[in-house]
Design a protein around this motif. Structure first.
Motif, PDB file in Angstrom:
ATOM      1  N   GLU A 143       0.775  -1.196   0.025  1.00  0.00           N
ATOM      2  CA  GLU A 143      -0.139   0.084   0.077  1.00  0.00           C
ATOM      3  C   GLU A 143       0.897   1.108   0.256  1.00  0.00           C
ATOM      4  O   GLU A 143       0.322   2.277  -0.598  1.00  0.00           O
ATOM      5  CB  GLU A 143      -0.978   0.128   1.318  1.00  0.00           C
ATOM      6  N   LEU A 144       2.149   1.205   0.606  1.00  0.00           N
ATOM      7  CA  LEU A 144       2.981   2.274   0.626  1.00  0.00           C
ATOM      8  C   LEU A 144       3.362   2.703  -0.677  1.00  0.00           C
ATOM      9  O   LEU A 144       3.539   3.986  -1.023  1.00  0.00           O
ATOM     10  CB  LEU A 144       4.154   1.745   1.379  1.00  0.00           C
ATOM     11  N   LYS A 145       3.478   1.696  -1.661  1.00  0.00           N
ATOM     12  CA  LYS A 145       3.767   2.110  -3.031  1.00  0.00           C
ATOM     13  C   LYS A 145       2.719   2.725  -3.705  1.00  0.00           C
ATOM     14  O   LYS A 145       2.901   3.824  -4.615  1.00  0.00           O
ATOM     15  CB  LYS A 145       4.323   0.561  -3.845  1.00  0.00           C
ATOM     16  N   VAL A 146       1.473   2.353  -3.261  1.00  0.00           N
ATOM     17  CA  VAL A 146       0.292   3.155  -3.941  1.00  0.00           C
ATOM     18  C   VAL A 146       0.367   4.465  -3.482  1.00  0.00           C
ATOM     19  O   VAL A 146       0.113   5.375  -4.239  1.00  0.00           O
ATOM     20  CB  VAL A 146      -0.885   2.276  -3.692  1.00  0.00           C
ATOM     21  N   ALA A 147       0.665   4.837  -2.208  1.00  0.00           N
ATOM     22  CA  ALA A 147       0.710   6.087  -1.605  1.00  0.00           C
ATOM     23  C   ALA A 147       1.841   6.980  -2.420  1.00  0.00           C
ATOM     24  O   ALA A 147       1.516   7.907  -2.511  1.00  0.00           O
ATOM     25  CB  ALA A 147       1.109   6.030  -0.138  1.00  0.00           C
ATOM     26  N   GLU A 175      -0.274 -12.341 -11.271  1.00  0.00           N
ATOM     27  CA  GLU A 175      -1.614 -12.418 -11.354  1.00  0.00           C
ATOM     28  C   GLU A 175      -2.334 -11.170 -10.752  1.00  0.00           C
ATOM     29  O   GLU A 175      -3.355 -10.687 -11.120  1.00  0.00           O
ATOM     30  CB  GLU A 175      -2.293 -13.691 -11.033  1.00  0.00           C
ATOM     31  N   PHE A 176      -1.904 -10.656  -9.649  1.00  0.00           N
ATOM     32  CA  PHE A 176      -2.353  -9.603  -8.884  1.00  0.00           C
ATOM     33  C   PHE A 176      -2.401  -8.439  -9.706  1.00  0.00           C
ATOM     34  O   PHE A 176      -3.415  -7.643  -9.957  1.00  0.00           O
ATOM     35  CB  PHE A 176      -1.714  -9.501  -7.588  1.00  0.00           C
ATOM     36  N   PHE A 177      -1.270  -8.051 -10.239  1.00  0.00           N
ATOM     37  CA  PHE A 177      -1.238  -6.979 -11.061  1.00  0.00           C
ATOM     38  C   PHE A 177      -1.783  -7.036 -12.022  1.00  0.00           C
ATOM     39  O   PHE A 177      -2.448  -5.958 -12.671  1.00  0.00           O
ATOM     40  CB  PHE A 177       0.460  -6.714 -11.295  1.00  0.00           C
ATOM     41  N   ALA A 178      -1.974  -8.196 -12.918  1.00  0.00           N
ATOM     42  CA  ALA A 178      -2.740  -8.154 -14.173  1.00  0.00           C
ATOM     43  C   ALA A 178      -4.186  -8.274 -13.850  1.00  0.00           C
ATOM     44  O   ALA A 178      -4.966  -7.548 -14.703  1.00  0.00           O
ATOM     45  CB  ALA A 178      -2.631  -9.765 -14.720  1.00  0.00           C
ATOM     46  N   ASP A 203      -1.998   0.736 -12.347  1.00  0.00           N
ATOM     47  CA  ASP A 203      -1.057  -0.078 -13.093  1.00  0.00           C
ATOM     48  C   ASP A 203       0.336  -0.079 -12.649  1.00  0.00           C
ATOM     49  O   ASP A 203       1.203  -0.883 -12.861  1.00  0.00           O
ATOM     50  CB  ASP A 203      -1.209   0.395 -14.618  1.00  0.00           C
ATOM     51  N   GLY A 204       0.702   1.256 -12.327  1.00  0.00           N
ATOM     52  CA  GLY A 204       2.066   1.612 -11.841  1.00  0.00           C
ATOM     53  C   GLY A 204       2.629   0.780 -10.786  1.00  0.00           C
ATOM     54  O   GLY A 204       3.925   0.466 -10.451  1.00  0.00           O
ATOM     55  N   ASP A 258       5.178  -2.066 -11.228  1.00  0.00           N
ATOM     56  CA  ASP A 258       6.743  -1.614 -11.626  1.00  0.00           C
ATOM     57  C   ASP A 258       7.605  -1.761 -10.430  1.00  0.00           C
ATOM     58  O   ASP A 258       8.854  -1.994 -10.566  1.00  0.00           O
ATOM     59  CB  ASP A 258       6.713  -0.163 -12.093  1.00  0.00           C
ATOM     60  N   PHE A 259       6.996  -1.528  -9.249  1.00  0.00           N
ATOM     61  CA  PHE A 259       7.708  -1.759  -7.963  1.00  0.00           C
ATOM     62  C   PHE A 259       8.043  -3.230  -7.819  1.00  0.00           C
ATOM     63  O   PHE A 259       8.894  -3.417  -7.013  1.00  0.00           O
ATOM     64  CB  PHE A 259       6.806  -1.525  -6.881  1.00  0.00           C
ATOM     65  N   TYR A 260       7.457  -4.133  -8.508  1.00  0.00           N
ATOM     66  CA  TYR A 260       7.854  -5.577  -8.184  1.00  0.00           C
ATOM     67  C   TYR A 260       8.475  -6.219  -9.347  1.00  0.00           C
ATOM     68  O   TYR A 260       8.838  -7.286  -9.215  1.00  0.00           O
ATOM     69  CB  TYR A 260       6.348  -6.317  -8.010  1.00  0.00           C
ATOM     70  N   SER A 261       8.893  -5.385 -10.356  1.00  0.00           N
ATOM     71  CA  SER A 261       9.439  -6.116 -11.633  1.00  0.00           C
ATOM     72  C   SER A 261      10.883  -6.267 -11.535  1.00  0.00           C
ATOM     73  O   SER A 261      11.596  -5.362 -10.580  1.00  0.00           O
ATOM     74  CB  SER A 261       9.061  -5.148 -12.784  1.00  0.00           C
TER      75      SER A 261
END
Lengths: 645, 518
Positions: free
Chosen positions: B293-297, B495-498, B511-512, B515-518
């Protein structure tokens, strides 16, 4: 003529379960004084043995009273009605009992408590003390029925169990009863009926008669006497005879198809549990072989001429012949005590398919109720109309608000909460009434029987039986015939102490555990009728119908007069037929008495209204999940069939 | 059991004895005593307090030793569920009273969650807490209402925590459902007596009708220092001025964007001195842990030009919620300093890497160890061994940790010493998923038998979210109609990101996250 029926109803072989044990042995672990005297024993009255039985201390008694005060004042859904109808105040009575609880003997305490609860005249709401035997029934091995008017009844023995249990070969079915322990029989019945539940006098009488020789020990006190002296005559002009019969205690157990403790169904019960166990005991005593066959796992017919069924404890069906109407279907619903309403309804559908479509009598006399879903969902099989179920409300009290607010009860009570909260401001005594059987579930199968249907009830048709009767009338399915003034008048969903205790966890009204074997049941959701009687309670009023008085002919010849009476009503109803058979890409629809046919595919019209006469119509099969056919006669919907693809 | 964790310490402490500033980091050690509290935080090779001679030392080298994350907004009962959208809906929901009324809500959310909560509550709880744990979370809000306290097992259940009896029960109150004025008044009184109240408030689009819920909290006297308001995204930012002694707001940007297309006005709240925290919300419209969630923030801050720094963001899942809990528990959380709770996470880091950027960008694979109350509960095999963890089992995250293995110190809920594994937890959940009807009915019968016999009641949990439009009794007539979707992996995965792209009402912003997990 009476001699013709002697011995009717009992299987010849005596089962060990039918013998049970003497009431005196059950209660005190000893034979009654008279029996011991015969054996030469002296001293040590039965009363002395009572001292050995478990005695509640003052703290335990207070726990019971406090639980009942909490439950009756906060959850008992008929409290305002009972206060009005019988001018009583059970909560104050409990408080008074509380103030002198330690002064009473064990017997006095339970008698006082039982009297307060029985005073409610509500078979749903019962107290059972620590010595009450779960599932035990005190029995005399014969059944009493009456015929004639309420004011001048004649009491006869209608069934006798295995003859080994009565040492008088003359005492057989058909004898006329004169006295009970030297009290004139009619007076004895009236005295006993005053201790029975039931709002109306006829209901109390009927219940008293039913339980005169069969008494469930978990819902009421045991018989006062260990033995009963019965005065009788074989024929009115013959010599008066007397026979002494000891009370015996039997354990009829529950049927495999009955509601299982803790099942989802267990919170949706509307039943007189004591009457249900009595019904089971009667079955064991008078239809021993059928009772014994329950655990065999095979379909059984209750007697010659009846159709075999897997639900033999709840259902029986046969083809009957009426002098004027010819063959008719007869469906006996002994009980709605089933755990799986889907399976129950599927079995009824199977039985209906084996009965003639010329007319059907659905007989619910003596049905003590059971699963609400089973009773209310069954209605749809007999009508093309949309079935509206009864609705249920709860008392608008702080306790019920807390219960409905509890997160653990959200799934079940969330729908009642807004009106319970609003009642604080509106002053309403009850919550909004809501159905316990979802209307969609009441109409998910649809009509399955084409012919006209009549329903028969009596004052022992109780609770879920009342709900069926109310639904039958309120949804205009057919004539309701009443032996007596109406159905039994039990209008509620009933819970046990365990149900309430679980539901109140975490609320300010948490209930403590009760002393071992002590329990109670309580009416918690009050049933209100639909249709023209919308909003009318069932409790104490029952469902009135077309009255019928039982005759000697009925008792002697398997309800011959009653069936003829019902057949007369069926004759007056126009007959129509709609049969549907799916064959690959087509559907064969057979109609009779109809002039229009409508076809719906998943609820949408599939084609223009089709004019029909009597005959079979080969129609294209719609590609749909649900195909529905509606048959009209002079514009009125008479038939409806749903077919799943 | 005492424990020493050595590494690059990120204390986020305002205690000058520990660090000169909240942003300071240093090589050092965190000393956690037998009581589960931090006894000392030392720099370099400085000597520690007495009594740690026999304490195991977990040396994480250059990895970051940080306060365990605190998730102030979740709903554990719904953790197994995938993201939910109402099929065919093209407009964002106006507010929180709308989406529960949609036709697919009950069958997609309420009934599957009910199947687990009724049939296998302990395993459900274990799953949800382990999911939090592998993301570095040591305290989590949103425990389902229960008939027994849930403290002292895995992560801290904020509503139930008593700190081993140090604080009384019910010091933290919570409500997901909107309360009536009378109930709010009672909460106001409880807050004045020291309780903290975490309340879902005014969740919806700006200007929607539910903004009056904020007004209702004010009228009831709830706008106090001890109020933690979740969402408030419908509130006119001007209204924050009426919160004279500001408490905290929990921001759940993923859920807000997913359902409403907008989110809380964070700068307005921060300007008014409101303590901002981040919460992950729930399975149907949230991230899998607060680290995600921090990344979404961060994405939202960047998109809106709010200028929240990495440090600001990291504080929202550590020190800020830690200060909230410190009010309730009289014991600091979310900061590494003497006397604080011994809750620590270890995050992989390169030497001299920016610590807050590293935390922000960290994924589950970077979480090397998690310690709650001084107990190492999760971590790499090496660190768990160094930390003296016993009775651990391997936890299989389906290759999400790039081949690294992790160990989990899990014991059964009702039998403290009995080891348990995530594999067994998952197996039981899958059994229920395979036949919810049988599992629900069996659980009901067992519960009744337990009450009837007077035995110890089994653990009961309850759903805390709206039930939706359900038939009488809350469940479908035919329980075989309950279809439980696949149990979601514990960590964020492809799958979650998709499943995010082109769904929900975030306009592509979420959608971004991938990118934090790639």
């Amino acid at each position: 003529m009476i001699n013709l029926i002697r011995g009717r109803g009992a299987d010849a072989t005596l089962l060990r379960a039918q013998t049970g044990q003497l009431l005196s042995e059950f209660l005190f672990g000893t034979a009654p004084p008279a029996a011991r005297a015969r054996r030469g024993e002296t001293g040590g009255e039965a009363g002395a043995r009572i001292e050995l039985a478990y005695v509640l201390d003052g703290g335990e008694r207070l726990r019971i009273i406090d639980a009942l005060v909490t439950v009756i004042s906060g959850a008992y859904c008929h409290l305002p009605q009972k206060r009005a109808a019988y001018a009583l105040d059970p909560v104050q009575a409990l408080h008074l009992l509380r103030s002198r609880v330690a002064e009473l003997s064990e017997g006095e305490f339970h008698l006082a408590l039982t009297s307060i609860v029985l005073g409610l005249r509500d078979a749903h709401t019962r107290y059972s003390g620590p010595r009450a035997g779960q599932g035990a029934v005190a029995t005399l091995p014969f059944l009493v029925e009456q015929y004639g008017s309420h004011d001048d009844p004649v009491f006869v023995v209608s069934k006798v169990a295995a003859p080994q249990l009565i040492r008088d070969p003359k005492f057989t079915a058909g004898v006329v009863l004169e006295s009970w322990n030297s009290i004139p029989f009619a007076r004895a019945v009236d005295l006993y009926s005053d201790r029975e539940t039931g709002g109306r006098p006829d209901a109390r009488r009927a219940r008293a008669l039913e339980s005169l020789t069969f008494r469930a020990l978990e819902g009421g006190p045991p018989p006062d006497e260990m033995l009963v002296d019965i005065g009788y005559r074989i024929l009115p002009a013959e010599t008066r005879r007397e026979v002494r019969i000891p009370w015996r205690v039997v354990h009829p157990a529950r049927a495999d198809t009955s509601q299982r403790p803790g099942s989802r169904a267990s919170r949706y019960i509307a039943a007189d549990q004591a009457a249900e166990v009595v019904r089971r005991a009667k079955k064991m005593m008078f239809s021993g072989s059928v009772w014994q066959a329950e655990r065999s796992g095979v379909a059984v017919a209750r007697d010659k001429g009846w159709i075999k069924t897997w639900f033999q404890d709840a259902l029986a069906a046969r083809v009957i012949k009426d002098k004027t109407q010819g063959e008719l279907g007869y469906l006996r619903i002994w009980s709605f005590d089933v755990d799986d309403d889907d399976a129950f309804i599927a079995e009824v559908i199977r039985l209906l398919d084996l009965l003639p479509e010329t007319g059907l009598i659905v007989d619910l006399r003596g049905n003590p109720g059971g699963l609400i879903w089973a009773a209310e969902r069954l209605l749809q099989l007999f009508t093309p109309n949309t079935v509206t179920p009864a609705r249920f409300s709860v008392l608008a009290t702080p306790l019920m608000r807390a219960l409905a607010r509890s997160p653990f009860n959200r799934m079940e009570f969330e729908a009642w909460l807004p009106s319970l909260e609003a009642a604080i401001a509106t002053g309403e005594a009850y919550s909004q009434p809501l159905p316990l059987t979802d209307p969609a579930w009441c109409n998910d199968v649809g009509q399955r029987y084409s012919g006209p249907v009549a329903c028969v009830v009596d004052p022992n048709t109780y609770s879920a039986g009342d709900l069926f009767a109310a639904g039958f009338v309120d949804n205009e399915i057919g004539p309701l015939i009443c032996v007596g003034e109406g159905s039994g008048a039990g209008g509620a969903n009933v819970w046990t102490h365990y149900d309430l205790r679980e539901a109140l966890v975490g609320t300010p009204f948490e209930l403590e555990g009760l002393p071992a074997d002590v329990g109670y049941t309580v009416a918690i959701r009050r049933a209100l009728r639909s249709g023209a009687a919308d909003g009318m309670p069932i409790e104490d009023l029952g469902v009135p119908g077309i009255p019928y008085e039982m005759t000697l002919d009925d008792l002697l010849h398997e309800n011959r007069g009653l069936i003829a009476f019902c057949a007369g009503f069926l004759a007056g109803i126009p007959r129509t037929v709609l049969k549907v058979e799916v064959n690959g890409d087509t559907v064969a629809v057979t109609t009779s008495g109809l002039d229009e046919l409508e076809t719906y595919a998943d609820g949408r019209p599939f084609e223009a209204v089709r004019k029909v006469g009597d005959g079979t119509w080969e129609l294209p099969r719609p590609h749909a999940r649900i195909i529905e056919f509606v048959g009209r006669r002079n514009g009125e919907i008479c038939q409806r069939r749903k077919v799943g693809s | 059991m005492s424990l020493v964790v050595a590494g690059r310490i990120v204390p986020l402490s305002r205690a000058l004895k520990v660090a000169p500033s909240e942003t300071a980091t240093f090589q050092g050690k965190v000393w956690i005593g037998d009581d589960g509290r931090i006894a000392a935080v030392t720099k370099g090779s400085a000597q520690g307090p007495a009594g740690f001679e026999a304490a195991p030392v977990a040396d994480v080298d250059n990895d970051l030793v940080i306060p365990g994350f605190i998730d102030l907004h979740s709903h554990l009962a719904y953790a197994t569920l995938p993201l939910w959208v109402e099929p065919g809906r093209t407009e964002p929901f106006p507010h929180h009273d709308i989406w529960p009324t949609r036709p697919t809500y009950a069958e997609s959310v309420t009934w599957p969650a009910y199947a687990f909560i009724e049939a296998t509550p302990v395993e459900l709880l274990a799953y949800a807490e382990i999911r939090a744990l592998i993301g570095g979370t040591t305290s989590i809000q949103g425990s389902p209402p229960s008939n027994r306290p849930l403290d002292g097992w895995l992560v801290r259940n904020i509503e139930d925590e008593t700190l081993d009896g140090e604080v009384g029960r019910h010091q933290v109150l919570a409500s997901t459902l909107t309360l009536k004025s009378e109930q709010l008044g009672e909460r106001a009184t409880r807050m004045r007596q020291g309780a903290t109240f975490i309340y879902h408030c005014a969740e919806g689009r700006p200007g929607s009708i539910v903004q009056r819920e904020y007004l209702a909290t004010r009228t009831a006297g709830c706008l106090q220092r001890h109020l933690v308001a979740i969402h408030t995204n419908s509130v006119d930012p001007e209204a924050y001025k009426t919160w004279h002694e500001p408490g905290a707001i929990v921001w759940s940007p993923f859920s807000n964007l997913w359902l409403y297309g907008t989110t809380t006005d964070v700068p307005a709240a921060v300007t008014r001195g409101i303590n901002l925290c981040v919460g992950s919300d729930w399975g149907p419209s949230g991230t899998r842990n607060v680290l995600g969630e921090l990344k979404v923030a961060s994405l939202v801050s960047e998109a809106n030009g709010w200028g929240l720094t990495d440090f600001d963001l990291v504080k929202m899942i550590t020190a800020n919620p830690g200060d909230v809990l410190a009010q309730a528990w009289q014991r600091q959380a979310g900061r590494l300093q003497p006397g604080a709770l011994g809750d620590v996470a270890v995050i992989a880091a390169k030497p001299k890497a920016d610590p807050f950027k590293t935390i922000l960008r960290a994924t589950e694979a970077d979480v090397r160890m998690v310690v709650v109350n001084g107990r190492p509960l999760y971590g790499t095999e090496t660190l768990m061994k160094q930390a003296g963890a016993r009775q651990t089992s391997e936890i299989n995250l389906n290759g999400q940790l790039s081949g690294q293995s992790r160990r989990l110190a899990l014991t059964r809920f009702d039998a403290d010493a009995q080891p348990w594994s995530f594999g067994e937890v998952l197996k039981r959940l899958e059994e229920v998923r395979a036949d919810p009807k049988v599992a629900i009915e069996r659980a009901r019968r067992l519960a009744f038998a337990s009450i009837r016999s007077g035995g110890a009641p089994r653990l009961r949990l309850a759903l805390d979210m709206p039930t939706g439009k359900v038939p009488v009794g809350g469940l479908p007539k035919n329980l075989t109609k309950i279809i439980v979707p696949p149990i979601q992996p514990l960590a964020h995965d492809s799958e979650f990101f998709a499943s995010i792209s082109s769904r929900g009402f975030h306009g592509g912003l979420l959608d971004g996250l991938a990118d934090f997990y790639s």
